[in-house]
Each structure stands twice: as structure tokens, then as C-alpha cells.
Motif scaffolding. Structure first.
Motif, PDB file in Angstrom:
ATOM      1  N   PRO A  82       0.807  -1.223   0.000  1.00 12.94           N
ATOM      2  CA  PRO A  82       0.000   0.000   0.000  1.00 12.94           C
ATOM      3  C   PRO A  82       0.838   1.271   0.000  1.00 12.94           C
ATOM      4  O   PRO A  82       0.427   2.290  -0.554  1.00 12.94           O
ATOM      5  CB  PRO A  82      -0.822  -0.127   1.288  1.00 12.94           C
ATOM      6  CG  PRO A  82      -0.914  -1.594   1.523  1.00 12.94           C
ATOM      7  CD  PRO A  82       0.405  -2.154   1.068  1.00 12.94           C
ATOM      8  N   ARG A  83       2.009   1.202   0.595  1.00 14.16           N
ATOM      9  CA  ARG A  83       2.877   2.379   0.624  1.00 14.16           C
ATOM     10  C   ARG A  83       3.430   2.692  -0.762  1.00 14.16           C
ATOM     11  O   ARG A  83       3.791   3.837  -1.039  1.00 14.16           O
ATOM     12  CB  ARG A  83       4.019   2.163   1.600  1.00 14.16           C
ATOM     13  CG  ARG A  83       3.577   2.090   3.062  1.00 14.16           C
ATOM     14  CD  ARG A  83       4.694   1.640   3.959  1.00 14.16           C
ATOM     15  NE  ARG A  83       5.111   0.271   3.652  1.00 14.16           N
ATOM     16  CZ  ARG A  83       6.046  -0.388   4.330  1.00 14.16           C
ATOM     17  NH1 ARG A  83       6.664   0.197   5.356  1.00 14.16           N
ATOM     18  NH2 ARG A  83       6.364  -1.621   3.990  1.00 14.16           N
ATOM     19  N   GLU A  84       3.481   1.686  -1.623  1.00 12.02           N
ATOM     20  CA  GLU A  84       3.992   1.888  -2.977  1.00 12.02           C
ATOM     21  C   GLU A  84       2.894   2.260  -3.959  1.00 12.02           C
ATOM     22  O   GLU A  84       3.168   2.834  -5.024  1.00 12.02           O
ATOM     23  CB  GLU A  84       4.686   0.620  -3.474  1.00 12.02           C
ATOM     24  CG  GLU A  84       5.887   0.194  -2.666  1.00 12.02           C
ATOM     25  CD  GLU A  84       6.499  -1.090  -3.203  1.00 12.02           C
ATOM     26  OE1 GLU A  84       6.096  -1.494  -4.310  1.00 12.02           O
ATOM     27  OE2 GLU A  84       7.362  -1.667  -2.533  1.00 12.02           O
ATOM     28  N   LEU A  85       1.653   1.920  -3.630  1.00 11.93           N
ATOM     29  CA  LEU A  85       0.563   2.089  -4.580  1.00 11.93           C
ATOM     30  C   LEU A  85       0.416   3.534  -5.016  1.00 11.93           C
ATOM     31  O   LEU A  85       0.293   3.824  -6.224  1.00 11.93           O
ATOM     32  CB  LEU A  85      -0.743   1.588  -3.968  1.00 11.93           C
ATOM     33  CG  LEU A  85      -1.976   1.692  -4.873  1.00 11.93           C
ATOM     34  CD1 LEU A  85      -1.810   0.795  -6.096  1.00 11.93           C
ATOM     35  CD2 LEU A  85      -3.237   1.322  -4.112  1.00 11.93           C
ATOM     36  N   ARG A  86       0.427   4.445  -4.080  1.00 10.38           N
ATOM     37  CA  ARG A  86       0.247   5.862  -4.411  1.00 10.38           C
ATOM     38  C   ARG A  86       1.342   6.338  -5.358  1.00 10.38           C
ATOM     39  O   ARG A  86       1.072   7.052  -6.333  1.00 10.38           O
ATOM     40  CB  ARG A  86       0.226   6.698  -3.138  1.00 10.38           C
ATOM     41  CG  ARG A  86      -0.167   8.156  -3.364  1.00 10.38           C
ATOM     42  CD  ARG A  86      -0.309   8.858  -2.026  1.00 10.38           C
ATOM     43  NE  ARG A  86      -0.738  10.231  -2.185  1.00 10.38           N
ATOM     44  CZ  ARG A  86      -1.988  10.621  -2.377  1.00 10.38           C
ATOM     45  NH1 ARG A  86      -2.952   9.725  -2.447  1.00 10.38           N
ATOM     46  NH2 ARG A  86      -2.293  11.902  -2.507  1.00 10.38           N
ATOM     47  N   SER A 109       2.894   7.970 -10.814  1.00 11.13           N
ATOM     48  CA  SER A 109       3.803   7.814 -11.952  1.00 11.13           C
ATOM     49  C   SER A 109       3.027   7.465 -13.215  1.00 11.13           C
ATOM     50  O   SER A 109       3.308   7.983 -14.305  1.00 11.13           O
ATOM     51  CB  SER A 109       4.843   6.727 -11.648  1.00 11.13           C
ATOM     52  OG  SER A 109       5.658   7.097 -10.555  1.00 11.13           O
ATOM     53  N   LEU A 110       2.027   6.588 -13.075  1.00 11.28           N
ATOM     54  CA  LEU A 110       1.206   6.201 -14.213  1.00 11.28           C
ATOM     55  C   LEU A 110       0.405   7.397 -14.726  1.00 11.28           C
ATOM     56  O   LEU A 110       0.275   7.599 -15.950  1.00 11.28           O
ATOM     57  CB  LEU A 110       0.262   5.073 -13.799  1.00 11.28           C
ATOM     58  CG  LEU A 110      -0.722   4.564 -14.859  1.00 11.28           C
ATOM     59  CD1 LEU A 110       0.017   4.002 -16.062  1.00 11.28           C
ATOM     60  CD2 LEU A 110      -1.648   3.504 -14.254  1.00 11.28           C
ATOM     61  N   TYR A 111      -0.116   8.199 -13.834  1.00 13.50           N
ATOM     62  CA  TYR A 111      -0.882   9.385 -14.202  1.00 13.50           C
ATOM     63  C   TYR A 111      -0.001  10.345 -15.011  1.00 13.50           C
ATOM     64  O   TYR A 111      -0.394  10.834 -16.079  1.00 13.50           O
ATOM     65  CB  TYR A 111      -1.398  10.071 -12.943  1.00 13.50           C
ATOM     66  CG  TYR A 111      -2.365  11.197 -13.162  1.00 13.50           C
ATOM     67  CD1 TYR A 111      -3.738  11.010 -13.005  1.00 13.50           C
ATOM     68  CD2 TYR A 111      -1.933  12.481 -13.511  1.00 13.50           C
ATOM     69  CE1 TYR A 111      -4.638  12.048 -13.197  1.00 13.50           C
ATOM     70  CE2 TYR A 111      -2.816  13.523 -13.704  1.00 13.50           C
ATOM     71  CZ  TYR A 111      -4.170  13.304 -13.543  1.00 13.50           C
ATOM     72  OH  TYR A 111      -5.058  14.344 -13.740  1.00 13.50           O
ATOM     73  N   ALA A 112       1.195  10.609 -14.507  1.00 11.96           N
ATOM     74  CA  ALA A 112       2.098  11.536 -15.192  1.00 11.96           C
ATOM     75  C   ALA A 112       2.500  11.005 -16.564  1.00 11.96           C
ATOM     76  O   ALA A 112       2.565  11.759 -17.542  1.00 11.96           O
ATOM     77  CB  ALA A 112       3.337  11.775 -14.328  1.00 11.96           C
ATOM     78  N   ALA A 113       2.752   9.708 -16.637  1.00 13.39           N
ATOM     79  CA  ALA A 113       3.157   9.122 -17.915  1.00 13.39           C
ATOM     80  C   ALA A 113       2.017   9.155 -18.931  1.00 13.39           C
ATOM     81  O   ALA A 113       2.255   9.307 -20.137  1.00 13.39           O
ATOM     82  CB  ALA A 113       3.621   7.683 -17.695  1.00 13.39           C
ATOM     83  N   THR A 114       0.784   9.041 -18.458  1.00 12.18           N
ATOM     84  CA  THR A 114      -0.368   8.997 -19.358  1.00 12.18           C
ATOM     85  C   THR A 114      -0.808  10.381 -19.804  1.00 12.18           C
ATOM     86  O   THR A 114      -1.051  10.623 -20.995  1.00 12.18           O
ATOM     87  CB  THR A 114      -1.560   8.289 -18.689  1.00 12.18           C
ATOM     88  OG1 THR A 114      -1.177   6.977 -18.309  1.00 12.18           O
ATOM     89  CG2 THR A 114      -2.755   8.224 -19.631  1.00 12.18           C
ATOM     90  N   PHE A 115      -0.905  11.317 -18.874  1.00 10.43           N
ATOM     91  CA  PHE A 115      -1.490  12.616 -19.173  1.00 10.43           C
ATOM     92  C   PHE A 115      -0.462  13.727 -19.355  1.00 10.43           C
ATOM     93  O   PHE A 115      -0.827  14.867 -19.651  1.00 10.43           O
ATOM     94  CB  PHE A 115      -2.506  12.992 -18.084  1.00 10.43           C
ATOM     95  CG  PHE A 115      -3.636  12.025 -17.984  1.00 10.43           C
ATOM     96  CD1 PHE A 115      -4.605  11.969 -18.976  1.00 10.43           C
ATOM     97  CD2 PHE A 115      -3.723  11.137 -16.921  1.00 10.43           C
ATOM     98  CE1 PHE A 115      -5.660  11.063 -18.900  1.00 10.43           C
ATOM     99  CE2 PHE A 115      -4.765  10.221 -16.831  1.00 10.43           C
ATOM    100  CZ  PHE A 115      -5.738  10.186 -17.831  1.00 10.43           C
ATOM    101  N   GLY A 116       0.820  13.407 -19.170  1.00 12.52           N
ATOM    102  CA  GLY A 116       1.868  14.375 -19.459  1.00 12.52           C
ATOM    103  C   GLY A 116       2.017  15.472 -18.440  1.00 12.52           C
ATOM    104  O   GLY A 116       2.643  16.496 -18.711  1.00 12.52           O
ATOM    105  N   ARG A 117       1.463  15.283 -17.261  1.00 14.10           N
ATOM    106  CA  ARG A 117       1.629  16.264 -16.191  1.00 14.10           C
ATOM    107  C   ARG A 117       1.494  15.553 -14.859  1.00 14.10           C
ATOM    108  O   ARG A 117       0.839  14.520 -14.752  1.00 14.10           O
ATOM    109  CB  ARG A 117       0.614  17.394 -16.292  1.00 14.10           C
ATOM    110  CG  ARG A 117      -0.827  16.955 -16.232  1.00 14.10           C
ATOM    111  CD  ARG A 117      -1.777  18.133 -16.393  1.00 14.10           C
ATOM    112  NE  ARG A 117      -1.670  19.067 -15.288  1.00 14.10           N
ATOM    113  CZ  ARG A 117      -2.239  20.274 -15.282  1.00 14.10           C
ATOM    114  NH1 ARG A 117      -2.922  20.670 -16.347  1.00 14.10           N
ATOM    115  NH2 ARG A 117      -2.116  21.076 -14.255  1.00 14.10           N
ATOM    116  N   ALA A 118       2.150  16.106 -13.869  1.00  8.49           N
ATOM    117  CA  ALA A 118       2.151  15.470 -12.560  1.00  8.49           C
ATOM    118  C   ALA A 118       0.759  15.498 -11.941  1.00  8.49           C
ATOM    119  O   ALA A 118      -0.004  16.451 -12.133  1.00  8.49           O
ATOM    120  CB  ALA A 118       3.146  16.156 -11.636  1.00  8.49           C
TER     121      ALA A 118
END
Length: 336
Positions: free
Chosen positions: A307-311, A316-325
Motif C-alpha cells: 500500500p505504501r507503494e501504490l500511491r 507515476s502512471l498518471y504523469a506518464a499517461t497525461f503528461g503532467r504530474a
């Protein structure tokens, strides 16, 4: 009753039959759509009168388009639901039931409904369409779900203002009803079942709202015009707080969607079966990208990371997909 294990399935919006192949390949398990036939528009207009989404931007425009959607859904092997989710007048209900019958005969799978009279009519016609209770019905507690379950509802789209903990209190009481929750886009701050905003058709890349606001003499915000040129969203309008100060409301765009990725374990524990992607008026490329993102997020959860790694993984997945943090535009804050 213990909480049920959940294998998340993804529901994505489609605005043309040609969308389905791309959405299915991106990872969608089901699609939903709307239609605004010319005869309906001629009688009632093209603003939220048949389906609760902005006019011609997000809806099919003819019964032939609707039949094509059903045929393509069958070819693609993906269930398709038609949104008939507005509160209708007594005059309108027969036309809505005829449209549902047309959809069923064309091969459609389900309808999204919020009007009890439509559910009663479908039962009287012995329709085999699956009945999905729209988020606009505001069924946020056990009593409300029980009422609609008696009207043959098979799935409930839970109000987005509920926390996963509140969802669980409802879902655990119904072993045979499926539950769906919003997971990406359209994180409106208003209460769905009570919202009075209309979603216009002027904005090419998202929702639009027909009302403009100004400050009243007592400091409150009032609607003063029905402005067809307004291309923002109702959530972006400034509202007045009790102390007279303007309070901006915001809604995310396609490049920065609100999402529920970090809350997926909580939604699974809450008994949610389906994850819904909003943004029916967005271009296909944005909707397909959203499906790929949510499918990847579901796969991350399936690997059972710490769970500590999930966030960290989701950000990281969000930034890679949408191009912003990710700046924590969360649908359901974790732990809520």
C-alpha cells in the motif's frame, strides 16, 4: 454480509459506432451512449431534454446511428447501454419507452434510467433490457436502492459524492445488484440527483453550462441569463459564499482528469463492480487514452503492491499517461 470480492470492469462513453473498436482495444468492458433524434429535438430542444449530456457534442443524432451502434457493439462483443436518464414529463414517457424498445430490437443491451415511470413502463412492456440506475437518481442509501431494485434495476451507479465507506454500507445489503462508481473525468462538485445545471453544446472538447452568474445585492450568486455563448462548465462559475466572497469552483479537463486510481482498493472493498469513465463529449483519442489509463491502474492493483507503494505507482502512471504530474485531483480521497 461480508464485502464481495471485485474484479473491476470498465464502462466507457461512446459517441459513434466507429468508437467501439478503439475503446474495446483500449480495455473497455462496456460502453454507454446517448441519442438525440431530429424529431425529439424539434419538439423539446437539444439541451439535456433526453439525455443528461450536452446536446450534439456527445450524442448520436439519428435512429440509424443508434442501430449502427447496436450492430457494432454486437460485432465487437461489448455490451452497450443507452442513456435515457433525465426526468421526463408524462407526455414524454411514451416516446422514451418507444426509443427503448427500438434500442432493444436493434440489439442494445441495457438502458441507463433515473425516472421511475420509465422503469414501470419497461416492466409493463416486459422489456429484456438490463436496467442500470443512473447516477442522477441519487440512490445513495439502502432504502433508495431497495426501492429501485423492486422496479427491476440490476445495477446502480452510485452518487459520486459518496465515500467508499458510505458505498460499502449500501452495497453489502444487496447480493444480486451490481454497483458502479465514477472513476475518471467529470468530478462535479454539485450533488448529481439535485443538480439543476444544463450542459450546453458550444464547447467542442467538454461540457458547457448555459447559465451565467452575478452577485445579488445581498451578496448571493444569482443566475441572470441563459447565455448560449458561454463555453465554460457550471463548476467553473464563481459562486458566492455566506460572507459575500466569491468562491471559484473548478472541473478538470481531458489533460488533467480527476481520477480514482489511488482509491481502487477502497472501491473494491466497498463492493464496486464497475468503474465508469465520464467525458462523453471528449474526442475519441482522449476517451481511449482514459480507458488505457484506468485499465493499467486496475492491473497495478491486481499485482497487490505494498500500500505504501501504490500511491507512488499511480502518480507515476498518471504523469506518464497525461503528461503532467498528479496534483491530487482525487475522486475519493484514500481513507475516506
Amino acid at each position: 454480509m461480508p464485502s464481495r470480492p471485485s474484479r473491476f470492469r470498465i464502462v466507457a462513453p461512446a459517441t459513434a459506432a466507429s468508437d467501439l473498436r478503439a475503446l474495446a482495444e483500449a480495455g473497455a468492458d462496456e460502453i454507454y451512449c446517448g441519442v438525440l433524434p431530429a424529431d425529439w429535438v424539434g419538439r423539446y430542444g437539444d439541451w439535456d431534454s433526453l439525455t443528461r449530456r450536452q446536446g450534439t457534442v456527445a450524442n448520436l443524432s439519428s435512429l440509424e446511428d443508434l442501430r449502427a451502434m447496436a450492430r457494432e457493439a454486437q460485432r465487437t462483443g461489448i455490451p452497450a447501454a443507452l442513456a435515457l436518464n433525465v426526468r421526463y414529463s408524462a407526455e414524454q414517457v411514451p416516446s422514451i419507452l418507444d426509443l427503448a424498445t427500438h434500442w432493444e430490437m436493434a440489439g442494445g443491451t441495457a438502458v441507463l434510467v433515473s425516472e421511475p415511470a420509465v422503469l414501470l413502463g419497461l416492466n409493463e412492456r416486459r422489456s429484456r433490457l438490463r436496467r442500470h440506475l443512473s447516477i442522477l437518481a441519487g440512490a445513495g442509501n439502502i432504502q433508495a436502492v431497495a426501492l429501485f431494485a423492486d422496479l427491476s434495476i440490476s445495477r446502480v451507479v452510485l452518487p459520486r459524492e459518496l465515500s467508499p465507506m458510505a458505498m460499502r454500507r449500501t452495497t453489502r445489503a444487496f447480493a444480486t445488484v451490481e454497483f458502479e462508481a465514477m472513476a475518471l473525468h467529470d468530478r462535479c462538485p454539485f450533488v448529481d440527483g439535485l443538480c439543476g445545471f444544463y450542459h450546453g453544446h458550444a464547447h467542442p472538447r467538454g461540457t458547457a453550462c448555459a447559465f451565467d452568474y452575478e452577485r445579488a445585492p445581498d451578496g448571493s450568486a444569482i443566475a441572470w441569463s441563459n447565455d448560449p455563448g458561454y463555453t465554460g462548465h457550471g463548476c467553473q462559475l464563481a459562486l458566492a459564499s455566506p460572507d459575500g466572497a466569491w468562491v471559484p469552483r473548478s472541473v478538470s479537463g481531458p489533460e488533467h482528469p480527476h481520477c480514482a486510481a489511488c482509491a481502487l482498493p477502497d472501491l473494491a472493498e466497498a463492493g464496486v463492480d464497475w468503474l465508469k469513465i465520464g467525458g462523453r463529449g471528449l474526442p475519441l483519442e482522449d476517451r481511449a487514452r482514459s480507458v488505457r489509463y484506468l485499465r493499467a491502474a486496475v492491473n497495478v492493483v491486481a499485482t497487490s503492491p505494498d500500500p505504501r507503494e501504490l500511491r507512488h505507482l499511480m502518480r507515476s502512471l498518471y504523469a506518464a499517461t497525461f503528461g503532467r504530474a498528479c496534483d491530487e485531483a482525487c475522486y475519493y480521497p484514500t481513507g475516506a
